[in-house]
Structure formats: structure tokens, C-alpha cells
Motif scaffolding. Structure first.
Motif, PDB file in Angstrom:
ATOM      1  N   VAL A  10       7.858 -17.661 -18.860  1.00 23.01           N
ATOM      2  CA  VAL A  10       7.146 -18.153 -17.378  1.00 23.01           C
ATOM      3  C   VAL A  10       7.491 -19.763 -17.157  1.00 23.01           C
ATOM      4  O   VAL A  10       7.267 -20.421 -18.222  1.00 23.01           O
ATOM      5  N   ALA A  11       7.841 -19.894 -15.955  1.00 21.81           N
ATOM      6  CA  ALA A  11       7.598 -21.321 -15.134  1.00 21.81           C
ATOM      7  C   ALA A  11       7.415 -21.423 -13.999  1.00 21.81           C
ATOM      8  O   ALA A  11       7.813 -20.394 -13.257  1.00 21.81           O
ATOM      9  N   TYR A  12       6.769 -22.400 -13.331  1.00 18.59           N
ATOM     10  CA  TYR A  12       6.621 -22.362 -11.886  1.00 18.59           C
ATOM     11  C   TYR A  12       7.256 -23.352 -11.298  1.00 18.59           C
ATOM     12  O   TYR A  12       7.336 -24.560 -11.928  1.00 18.59           O
ATOM     13  N   GLN A  13       7.832 -23.333 -10.302  1.00 22.29           N
ATOM     14  CA  GLN A  13       8.590 -24.375  -9.448  1.00 22.29           C
ATOM     15  C   GLN A  13       7.691 -24.486  -8.408  1.00 22.29           C
ATOM     16  O   GLN A  13       7.454 -23.684  -7.444  1.00 22.29           O
ATOM     17  N   SER A  65       8.969  -9.547 -20.115  1.00 25.11           N
ATOM     18  CA  SER A  65       9.663 -10.950 -19.551  1.00 25.11           C
ATOM     19  C   SER A  65       9.128 -10.932 -18.210  1.00 25.11           C
ATOM     20  O   SER A  65       8.872  -9.877 -17.426  1.00 25.11           O
ATOM     21  N   VAL A  66       8.582 -12.101 -17.493  1.00 25.66           N
ATOM     22  CA  VAL A  66       8.131 -12.072 -16.433  1.00 25.66           C
ATOM     23  C   VAL A  66       8.848 -11.787 -15.290  1.00 25.66           C
ATOM     24  O   VAL A  66      10.327 -11.914 -15.284  1.00 25.66           O
ATOM     25  N   VAL A  67       8.556 -10.873 -13.997  1.00 30.26           N
ATOM     26  CA  VAL A  67       9.440 -10.797 -12.898  1.00 30.26           C
ATOM     27  C   VAL A  67       9.114 -11.915 -11.986  1.00 30.26           C
ATOM     28  O   VAL A  67       7.981 -12.244 -11.638  1.00 30.26           O
ATOM     29  N   PRO A  68      10.269 -12.661 -11.545  1.00 28.41           N
ATOM     30  CA  PRO A  68       9.735 -13.680 -10.705  1.00 28.41           C
ATOM     31  C   PRO A  68       9.347 -13.255  -9.258  1.00 28.41           C
ATOM     32  O   PRO A  68       9.265 -12.324  -9.057  1.00 28.41           O
ATOM     33  N   GLY A  69       8.702 -14.104  -8.824  1.00 28.16           N
ATOM     34  CA  GLY A  69       7.931 -14.004  -7.664  1.00 28.16           C
ATOM     35  C   GLY A  69       6.633 -15.083  -7.202  1.00 28.16           C
ATOM     36  O   GLY A  69       6.563 -15.910  -7.899  1.00 28.16           O
TER      37      GLY A  69
END
Length: 549
Positions: A487-490, A292-296
């Protein structure tokens, strides 16, 4: 195929007349063989069009146009080893649009006779005159010369309606089998085909006959871990296209590999549905156990099939002039890219961002010879080296922004709906220097490669947004290392496009697209493509969609 065989194949017998709610499908259910019957010939259409134009002028119209439309649709639906439904529909009628007393009026009829068409034209004028009592400013159209008698036909090789339904069913069931044999727990597949036979005539002197075809093969695959109850899915990486059945010929030269180590294959002007389904099942299974992706903050490398949706929402919609002027405020929002904002000259994106609008690109969903108000289609710049330079406009909008001609992007979903401004193909130009996907990835120290479009959210001004995808791969020190999930990008539109660091070259350029883009009240649906090559965006905020806030 005989009618008896068709009914037997669906397994629905008396239920064969049942029609699910399918966006973009309108008209009467018909035997699929009817889709191959010829419509009216051009001479008959011209005669009927003149009936409408003459009746409108006699009733007091200063301008009139008429659209005679025959709209054919077919959908074949399967799940695992069975056919769920087969739907064929036809819609045929005439729409008449006029200007009287400086005001628009519109009426439509499916009574395609001299009397029925004349009555619709007269009603359109009556509506325009009634509307003129509350109209504050008169309609002003950008000038448009007449083209006489002309025609345009989509460059298809195989009419999808001529392919036996059994062949389509066999393809979809083979697609399902490919997914199931590679670990899928559930799979559904669909094949949509559309043919718009449109005739346009106007008091400007145009008589335009067009034959437009579109096709969309797609599927969804789900893998379930019976022990944990976890499940993951992956949808098709196909694109709807302005092509015939030849799109499903699966030519090797049309396959484009993602970066080394990603197990992603993209497709240009043909599509291997079985290969994609098999790969989808494997990737969905892999998603069950991947990291699972690590946010950043990450540099993103976005595949064209993914980037098309971001282009659509963050450039396509906010540069529609009717949205900019507030005409869509009650339904789908407005735009941050107002005339006042454009006048300030702020950068929409980096110097690497060059975005074109067009209705010409071969095999695209938006490709036609003339739009639905008789304007010759073209290509024009929307963003030039990061600067917003133009919008999307039709005849009654051009003069508002001081321009002398329409962009040719007027469209109606059917004869019974009035035409209005719709998004043309909106595409990001590829890089001009030779650049492969692997070379683009090589320059990324910490990043994520994303293919396929997933869930998204964007505000009514098309500014703040969040985008997901289908498959995700970590990039570390210039190499793909492992699959990621959640994963998603804001971002916001300006921040995102100003982070664009460049694209691969023309050899990687591909079309993505959407079969049913909704707009307007009453809502209408249109089809639109978005082209790009794989593109890099630096320092974008990535979130983990599985984490609780």
C-alpha cells in the motif's frame, strides 16, 4: 563500567576505535565514562563568552554572539544475539557569529582558551568585512532584548549516559530475542542517546545555559519464507523523544491501542521495546500471506506514527521561510507555498486542519528554552482552519515579511556550524470533540488504516508526493477486516490536506519524530517532533507498490 569490561563486551578489542558513518555523530571517540564528566561551569563559560564578544566588538562588529558547545553522543548497535558496536563521542568548541559592515561572518575553534576564542572572533569579523564587498543588502535583525543570566534543562528523570552499557545491551538483546522467538529471521536493534550542553551569549545582553537530552530506541525485523524466498519487514513504532532513559520504562497507561482488529499498539511518553518487537515479528510474518491491495480511491485513517512523516514533508518543509525565499533551491528545493501564493488566500487544507509550530512541547525533540540566537521559544499558528497564516522565521528573516520578531527556531547542529533557520515541532491539533479511534473508523465505508512510516517521495516544491507505511488494514463498513500489503498513497499537498475529515481527541494525541533531518549546504542535521491524533482523510488515491507499470 570499567574500560576493560567495555572493550571486552564489544568483542572488538583493538577494533573498538572503529567508528561507522552515523548521521549526527561528530567529535572524538571517548570512553563512555567520559560522557559523565562535568563540563565547564557557568562562570567559566560566561568569562570565555565575554572574551569573544569583547574581541568581536574591538575588531569592528556591530553585533556578535558566541556559542560554547559540548555535544555528547552514544550509540549501541546489536544484531540477533550479538553486539555489533558501541560508540561514544564528544565534541567541544566555540562558534562566533558577527555582523560587521552589515554582513554576517562566522568562525569556530576547538582551542577553548582566551587566545583561541579571541582569534576566532577576530577571524569572524574579517570574514564579515570581506563578505560585505559583495553584499547587496545589509543584514537587518528583528529586535531582541537581552535576558541576562538564565538557564533551561530538559525535564529528564534518568540520564541515559548514567545507565550502565550492560543494561542497554541486555535490553537490546532481549528485544532481539522477543522478535526471534515470535518468528523473526533477522533483527537488529539500536539505542541512540544525545546530550547537547550549550551556552549562548550575545551583545544583546543574554547569557543562556541549556542542557538538552534526546533518546531514540529502534529496531528492524525481517521474516523470510525459506520455501519461496519471499521476505517482509517491519520497523519499530517508537518515536525519538526529548527524554532520558525513563522513556524505556514501558508504562501501561502510555499505551494506545489502534482500532479494534488491527493488532497495533501506539506509545506516548514511554515505550515497550520488547512488546513492539514481538508484535513486529508476528506482523511481518502475517505480511507474507496477506492480501495485496487493490488500487483505487479509499478513505485513509492514519496513525500518528505514520502521519508525522507526512506532516514533516508536506507542511514542515514548505513553510520554512528560507525555503520559500529560494535559499534552499540549490540543495533541497523550494516551496509551492510562496508569499504570492499565500497572499491569494487559497485553502491549504479543510477547516479541520489546524497546525501549530512550537519549541515548547514537553518531551518533544525540538523543546528548548531559547533558540541558538538567544530568542525565547514559543508556539505559533502555521495553518488556522485550513488557511496558511504564517511561516517559520528567525531574526534576519522576520523583517522581510513585515514582522517584528523572530519565531525562535534558529539552530546549529554543533559549535563548528553556523546557526540558521530549522524546523520547529510542527503538529496537527487533535479534534475538540470526544472521538476514539474505533469511532473514527466506524464512519468509514471503504478505507485503509495505516500505522508506521515507510518509504516516501516528494518533489522539490513539497507538492506532489507518495507515502508508504509499516502495516495496513482494510476497513469495510466501519470495521477492520484484514491485513493488506503493498500500500502507498499518491497525492498532492493541497488535495491531501483538503481531504482531512477530522481527528480523534487529545486522549489519542502522540508524538512522532526524526533524529536526523538534513538541510543546508554544508548539510546539517536536526531533530524534530510532529504531534497528531489518529486522523481521517477522504477519497485518497491508493496504489499497489508491487504491481509492474
Amino acid at each position: 563500567m570499567k574500560r576493560r569490561d567495555f572493550v571486552g563486551l564489544t568483542g572488538l578489542a583493538a577494533g573498538a576505535l572503529w567508528l561507522p558513518v552515523i548521521p549526527g555523530f561528530a567529535g572524538d571517540l571517548v570512553d563512555p565514562m567520559r560522557l559523565l564528566e562535568p563540563g565547564l561551569d557557568v562562570a567559566a563559560k560566561k568569562r570565555l563568552a565575554d572574551v569573544a564578544l569583547n574581541a568581536a566588538r574591538a575588531a569592528g562588529a556591530s553585533y556578535a554572539d558566541v556559542r560554547i558547545g559540548r555535544y555528547l553522543n552514544q550509540g549501541v548497535f546489536t544484531r540477533e544475539k550479538q553486539v555489533q558496536n558501541i560508540v561514544s563521542s564528544e565534541s567541544f568548541g566555540v562558534g562566533v557569529r558577527v555582523i560587521a559592515n552589515g554582513t554576517w561572518g562566522f568562525a569556530a575553534t576547538n582551542t577553548v582558551t582566551d587566545a583561541g576564542i579571541a582569534k576566532a572572533a577576530q577571524l569572524a569579523v574579517q570574514i564579515a568585512k570581506a563578505n560585505s564587498k559583495v553584499q547587496k543588502e545589509q543584514v537587518q535583525l528583528a529586535p531582541q532584548k537581552g535576558f541576562g543570566e538564565v538557564s533551561w534543562k530538559a525535564p529528564i528523570k534518568i540520564n541515559a549516559f548514567e545507565v550502565p552499557i550492560k543494561d542497554k545491551v541486555d535490553l537490546l538483546l532481549a528485544t532481539n530475542a522477543a522478535a526471534l522467538s515470535n518468528g523473526a529471521s533477522f533483527v537488529n536493534s539500536v539505542l541512540f542517546a544525545v546530550n547537547e550542553q550549550k551556552y549562548f551569549a550575545s551583545t544583546d545582553g543574554s547569557y543562556i545555559d541549556q542542557d538538552i537530552h534526546r533518546i531514540f530506541p529502534t529496531f528492524g525485523v525481517t521474516v523470510v519464507d525459506r520455501g519461496s524466498g519471499k521476505f517482509r519487514s517491519r520497523s519499530a513504532l517508537s518515536a525519538p523523544m526529548g527524554m532520558g532513559y525513563e522513556y524505556l520504562s514501558a508504562k501501561a497507561e502510555d499505551k494506545v491501542a489502534g482500532p479494534q482488529g488491527s493488532d497495533v499498539i501506539g506509545y506516548k511518553n514511554s515505550y515497550d521495546m520488547l512488546e513492539d518487537a514481538a508484535r513486529a515479528a508476528k506482523q511481518a510474518k502475517q505480511k507474507l500471506t496477506c492480501k495485496s491491495v487493490v488500487p483505487g480511491k479509499y478513505d485513509l485513517v492514519l496513525d500518528p506514527h505514520h502521519l508525522g512523516l507526512t506532516i514533516h514533508e508536506s507542511v514542515g518543509h514548505p513553510t520554512e521561510l528560507d525555503r520559500v525565499l529560494g535559499y534552499e533551491a540549490n540543495y533541497a528545493g523550494t516551496s509551492f507555498a510562496t508569499l504570492e501564493w499565500k497572499a491569494k488566500g487559497q485553502p491549504y487544507g479543510s477547516k479541520q486542519v489546524n497546525i501549530m509550530a512550537d519549541k515548547l512541547q514537553p518531551y518533544s525533540l525540538g523543546a528548548v528554552g531559547w533558540d541558538d540566537e538567544g530568542v525565547k521559544t514559543k508556539e505559533w499558528k502555521i495553518i488556522d482552519e485550513g488557511k496558511l497564516v504564517d511561516y517559520q522565521k528567525i531574526r534576519d528573516q522576520a523583517l522581510i515579511v513585515g514582522q517584528k520578531e523572530s519565531d525562535g527556531c534558529c539552530y546549529s547542529q554543533s559549535w563548528q556550524d553556523v546557526q540558521f533557520q530549522r524546523m520547529p515541532n510542527i503538529s496537527l491539533k487533535p479534534g475538540t470533540s470526544k472521538m476514539s479511534v474505533d469511532e473514527l473508523v466506524k464512519g468509514v465505508d471503504k478505507g485503509i488504516y495505516i500505522a508506521g512510516n515507510g518509504s516516501f517521495s516528494i518533489d522539490q516544491q513539497r507538492y506532489n508526493s507518495q507515502f508508504g507505511g509499516q502495516v495496513f488494514y482494510a476497513i469495510e463498513k466501519g470495521k477492520i477486516t484484514e491485513m493488506l500489503e503493498d500500500v502507498a498513497y499518491q497525492t498532492n499537498t493541497l488535495e491531501f490536506w483538503n481531504s482531512c475529515a477530522g481527528s480523534c481527541d487529545q486522549s489519542d494525541y502522540r508524538l512522532a519524530g526524526f533524529f536526523n533531518d538534513g538541510k543546508g549546504q554544508p548539510s546539517q542535521s536536526s531533530a524534530v517532533s510532529h504531534g497528531s491524533a489518529t486522523t481521517r482523510f477522504n477519497n485518497v488515491n491508493v496504489i499497489n507498490t508491487a504491481r509492474k507499470i
